[in-house]
Design a protein around this motif. Sequence first.
Motif, PDB file in Angstrom:
ATOM      1  N   ARG A 128     123.383 -42.690  29.414  1.00 42.62           N
ATOM      2  CA  ARG A 128     124.332 -43.162  30.427  1.00 42.62           C
ATOM      3  C   ARG A 128     124.167 -44.668  30.628  1.00 42.62           C
ATOM      4  O   ARG A 128     123.421 -45.101  31.506  1.00 42.62           O
ATOM      5  CB  ARG A 128     124.093 -42.437  31.755  1.00 42.62           C
ATOM      6  CG  ARG A 128     124.105 -40.913  31.690  1.00 42.62           C
ATOM      7  CD  ARG A 128     125.483 -40.378  31.520  1.00 42.62           C
ATOM      8  NE  ARG A 128     125.505 -38.919  31.673  1.00 42.62           N
ATOM      9  CZ  ARG A 128     126.539 -38.164  31.340  1.00 42.62           C
ATOM     10  NH1 ARG A 128     127.632 -38.726  30.838  1.00 42.62           N
ATOM     11  NH2 ARG A 128     126.498 -36.850  31.506  1.00 42.62           N
TER      12      ARG A 128
ATOM     13  N   GLU B  70     126.056 -46.831  31.933  1.00 41.90           N
ATOM     14  CA  GLU B  70     126.540 -47.316  33.228  1.00 41.90           C
ATOM     15  C   GLU B  70     125.478 -47.166  34.322  1.00 41.90           C
ATOM     16  O   GLU B  70     125.544 -47.832  35.362  1.00 41.90           O
ATOM     17  CB  GLU B  70     127.813 -46.562  33.638  1.00 41.90           C
ATOM     18  CG  GLU B  70     127.650 -45.084  33.949  1.00 41.90           C
ATOM     19  CD  GLU B  70     127.642 -44.181  32.734  1.00 41.90           C
ATOM     20  OE1 GLU B  70     127.614 -42.953  32.910  1.00 41.90           O
ATOM     21  OE2 GLU B  70     127.678 -44.729  31.606  1.00 41.90           O
ATOM     22  N   LYS B  71     124.458 -46.319  34.079  1.00 41.07           N
ATOM     23  CA  LYS B  71     123.387 -46.114  35.059  1.00 41.07           C
ATOM     24  C   LYS B  71     122.114 -46.885  34.697  1.00 41.07           C
ATOM     25  O   LYS B  71     121.098 -46.764  35.374  1.00 41.07           O
ATOM     26  CB  LYS B  71     123.062 -44.619  35.178  1.00 41.07           C
ATOM     27  CG  LYS B  71     124.217 -43.775  35.711  1.00 41.07           C
ATOM     28  CD  LYS B  71     123.810 -42.316  35.853  1.00 41.07           C
ATOM     29  CE  LYS B  71     124.964 -41.483  36.414  1.00 41.07           C
ATOM     30  NZ  LYS B  71     124.588 -40.049  36.556  1.00 41.07           N
TER      31      LYS B  71
ATOM     32  N   LYS C  11     119.417 -49.658  34.533  1.00 42.30           N
ATOM     33  CA  LYS C  11     118.968 -50.733  35.417  1.00 42.30           C
ATOM     34  C   LYS C  11     117.835 -51.503  34.745  1.00 42.30           C
ATOM     35  O   LYS C  11     117.232 -51.033  33.769  1.00 42.30           O
ATOM     36  CB  LYS C  11     118.492 -50.156  36.753  1.00 42.30           C
ATOM     37  CG  LYS C  11     119.577 -49.404  37.510  1.00 42.30           C
ATOM     38  CD  LYS C  11     119.041 -48.816  38.803  1.00 42.30           C
ATOM     39  CE  LYS C  11     120.121 -48.042  39.553  1.00 42.30           C
ATOM     40  NZ  LYS C  11     119.605 -47.427  40.804  1.00 42.30           N
TER      41      LYS C  11
ATOM     42  N   GLY D 105     117.492 -41.126  34.969  1.00 42.37           N
ATOM     43  CA  GLY D 105     118.801 -41.444  35.530  1.00 42.37           C
ATOM     44  C   GLY D 105     119.805 -41.882  34.496  1.00 42.37           C
ATOM     45  O   GLY D 105     121.003 -41.643  34.636  1.00 42.37           O
ATOM     46  N   HIS D 106     119.334 -42.534  33.448  1.00 40.58           N
ATOM     47  CA  HIS D 106     120.249 -43.015  32.413  1.00 40.58           C
ATOM     48  C   HIS D 106     120.160 -42.195  31.129  1.00 40.58           C
ATOM     49  O   HIS D 106     120.846 -42.478  30.157  1.00 40.58           O
ATOM     50  CB  HIS D 106     119.965 -44.485  32.095  1.00 40.58           C
ATOM     51  CG  HIS D 106     118.539 -44.728  31.673  1.00 40.58           C
ATOM     52  ND1 HIS D 106     118.138 -44.665  30.385  1.00 40.58           N
ATOM     53  CD2 HIS D 106     117.438 -45.002  32.403  1.00 40.58           C
ATOM     54  CE1 HIS D 106     116.845 -44.917  30.306  1.00 40.58           C
ATOM     55  NE2 HIS D 106     116.397 -45.120  31.525  1.00 40.58           N
TER      56      HIS D 106
END
Length: 402
Positions: free
Chosen positions: A15, A17-18, A20, A38-39
């Motif tokens: 992902r 867009e997630k 960081k 998360g990603h």
Amino acid sequence: MESTSSSSSSYIIYRPEKLKRCHVFDFLLPWRILKGSGHVESSHHHEDYQGSIETHWIAFLTCVIQKILLLINRPLSFLGFTLEFTLNFFSLNGGILKLIARILTGSSLVIPDPESAEYRSFLGHLDGRIHLYRSSSAPSCIDKTPATSKIKGITPLELCMMAAKIAYDNPAYVKNVVTNHWKMHFVGFFNCWNEFLIDKTTQAFIFCDRPKNAQVIVVAFRGTETFNAKDWCTDVDLSWLSMGEMGRVHLGFMKALGLQDEKDCVKGWPKDYRGDKELAYYMIREKLKTLLQKNKDAKIIITGHSLGAALATLFPALLIYHQQHSILTSLFGIYTFGQPRVGEKQFGSFMEAQLNANFKRYIRVVYRFDIVPLGFPSMIDFQSSLTLEAASTTMAGTTHRC
């Protein structure tokens, strides 16, 4: 062919867009677990890959590239439109010198219409050829290809090469070339929906050698558009989904064809689609069924360049998955140009067996050291073996390097 086994739900999804800044450590340290960060999402059927720092870096860099592409999507699209409009403005007015003469003499100027048959894409300006090859001095990579065997006087490789090229242009341009220059029957241009990019990002067109009693039906998928960031995101995505006994397949390419559930191939690829979205696989499949009912002796050829080549390879794989025998028995061959790798070794072996059983021609044409068909030198786990490529002419497919 469809399976409800647990293997059908095995996947890894990145992902971007997630992503960081703090996630850089997940990729830097090979012993870190990516799942739950998360990603990265992974099924419980697949353990997180804990490879070398090099493979983690490749995953990290591709996620960064995707994130950047998503950020620059609109400005890149605007740049592409401006450049194409400018090139067409000059060409339709006869070039720079004639354009200046028109302005000085007060003559009317031709304003380009992006939807007209005269409007060429950026790639169309780089290579303006539209006529089929007619000379006896064929390029060596074509002259030495077994695929030059003809269907009713038509050389498939030549026809596919030009079809894959003009697929980058608008529907009116494509129809004009097929109808007025090739003297063939234009069936339709398809602008199809990608459920995950929430946009119509997949294009293809179909044409026949004649309107009635057709002998050849060609499906040509559009490749990666130069100024389309979403296309590039699809290309560099490392995510994959298991298709059961078929093996693992590139998730981004399947999304482009119309996948509906990115975590389960059974839900993602129902045999019959009941929704109202225009999905590439289902639309083209139904159109081919209709054409074969009217042209029972016709042979189907599927082609594409780059991203389009990947879709041209996966389309018949889905036909096999759904046991679409009426289309498969009429399939003459697949001809791809600059095709990226689309599946792991298991997928390649499965498809090779199917190619041998159903038809004999899978021709993959690449340009020597082109990084797209070769793939990155070391991809994570399954990505390192992403391929559908046969090694010699005695097998189902042949790779020709020009």
